[in-house]
Design an enzyme around this catalytic site. Sequence first.
Site, short mmCIF file in Angstrom:
data_model
loop_
_atom_site.label_atom_id
_atom_site.label_comp_id
_atom_site.label_asym_id
_atom_site.label_seq_id
_atom_site.Cartn_x
_atom_site.Cartn_y
_atom_site.Cartn_z
N HIS A 1 -0.18 -24.43 64.32
CA HIS A 1 -0.57 -23.57 63.20
C HIS A 1 -1.57 -22.49 63.61
CE1 HIS A 1 -4.07 -26.43 62.73
NE2 HIS A 1 -4.68 -25.32 62.40
N ASP B 1 2.40 -30.52 65.27
CA ASP B 1 1.49 -29.38 65.23
C ASP B 1 0.89 -29.10 66.61
OD1 ASP B 1 0.20 -27.25 64.13
OD2 ASP B 1 -1.39 -28.39 63.16
N SER C 1 -9.53 -26.11 65.29
CA SER C 1 -8.14 -26.52 65.42
C SER C 1 -7.60 -26.19 66.80
CB SER C 1 -7.28 -25.81 64.37
OG SER C 1 -7.57 -26.28 63.08
#
Length: 502
Positions: free
Chosen positions: A133, A163, A236
């Site tokens: 993402h 992911d 992230s």
Amino acid sequence: MQSRGFMPSRHRAKAVAVTRSKQSDRTMRAVAMALLALAFVVAQAVAAFAKPESLAPLAEKISPSVVNITTSTVVEGRTGPRGIVPEGSPFEDFFREFQDRNRDGEGPRPRRSSALGSGFVISEDGFVVTNNHVIDGADEITIEFFSGDELKATVVGTDPNTDIALLKVEADGPLPFVRFGDSNSARVGDWVIAMGNPLGQGFSVSAGIVSARNRALSGTYDDYIQTDAAINRGNSGGPLFNMDGDVIGVNTAILSPNGGSIGIGFSMASNVVTRVVDQLKEYGETRRGWLGVRIQDVSEDVADAMGLEKAAGALITDVPDGPAKDAGLMTGDVIMSFDGVEVEDTRGLVRQVGNSPVGATVRVTVMREGKSQTFKVTLGRREDANGAEPGESDEPEQEKEPETKDLLGLTLAPLTDSLREELGVDGDTVGLAVTAVDEASEAYEKGLRTGDIITEAGQQQVASISDLEARVKAARDAGRKSLLLLVRRAGDPRFVALSLEE
């Protein structure tokens, strides 16, 4: 006569022995206390050694491999001022003129949008791991290293299911990198370090412990490590390190009511990530094994209805065209082991199948009608799997039964052409339509609703109300406390066990 105060020799010897015994007890107690004190000191020393006074040496060692990631994406946008002004405002004419000119011209111009994230280098030749993402849809990806140097990156491959994304940069020389560790060895309470670029503020380190293991969020292949090390937006894709400096997780998500860290962060376990990265590096895509079944967990009431010893395994609710069907597996089978590993639940089975090589032949052991059977299944590729298409049938239409009947808290009617059309099911579907559900019944509590279709009872097909009544009677005669129904809703099957107690 013996005079008072005179003690015979045998009595004196006994008194001396008692005195020496008391002295020995005091000596032993003193030695024991000394040993306890020594053990406490040793334990303190060991604890001090296990938990360093500073994490700086470890941070200095591994930080050069951690990178900041900036992505740039061209999106449709608006140029110039745009807003709402009160009627009669002196700016009203200006905004109307601008909007008319924009409407008559080329329209809104594209604009460039940026996003930030983190990542880490896993090889000296420039492979970089991050979250999917972070780079999804990006036109341009820039990697900033701890030294401040920047390089453009290309996407090697992505896996939205976990992911994870693998990037590649071309550098003039070997890059500092880190290695993956064994996430299965991480224990709840172990110290961990999270590194990354939180909130776009640049390189940052936070420390905490492993709060929980084997967390599942929403994905099929989820295996998250939960940690209280501070993770915020921008972290992230960054690494979660153990105290040996090995990566045991990729920081992916946080649980927060306000968007900030509240000490509940999730890192995808390295043992999942390494398999994905290896496949992305070799193929540019993932290649997961595919069994070709729909499954659900075995609950206590389902286990009782099927006569199973315990609520374990994965209950097959449908077998479309694919490897399992070719091997002979059937709806109603309970998968007890896969490739020699006991199946506890559906989540474990899905992960194990997905981690198996495409084309591998594995042994699948199932319980079918109370007996154990083993099948050899050659796995397909999950990414190539499509839903089974409904087939044609030359079977004659079942005879209509003019009346409905209330049974097990349900009002049931045999499927007719008009009911099939109303419910949107195939013409060859056979079963009983639920036309009403008693809201005070167990059936309603377990989720049955009007429009559901019961296709099996007691793992046998039902085409009429009399078939269902026969299954109920047979189950009661066999001493069963519940009856297992195969229920379909919008084509999706699931098993439901309903009590037979009157």
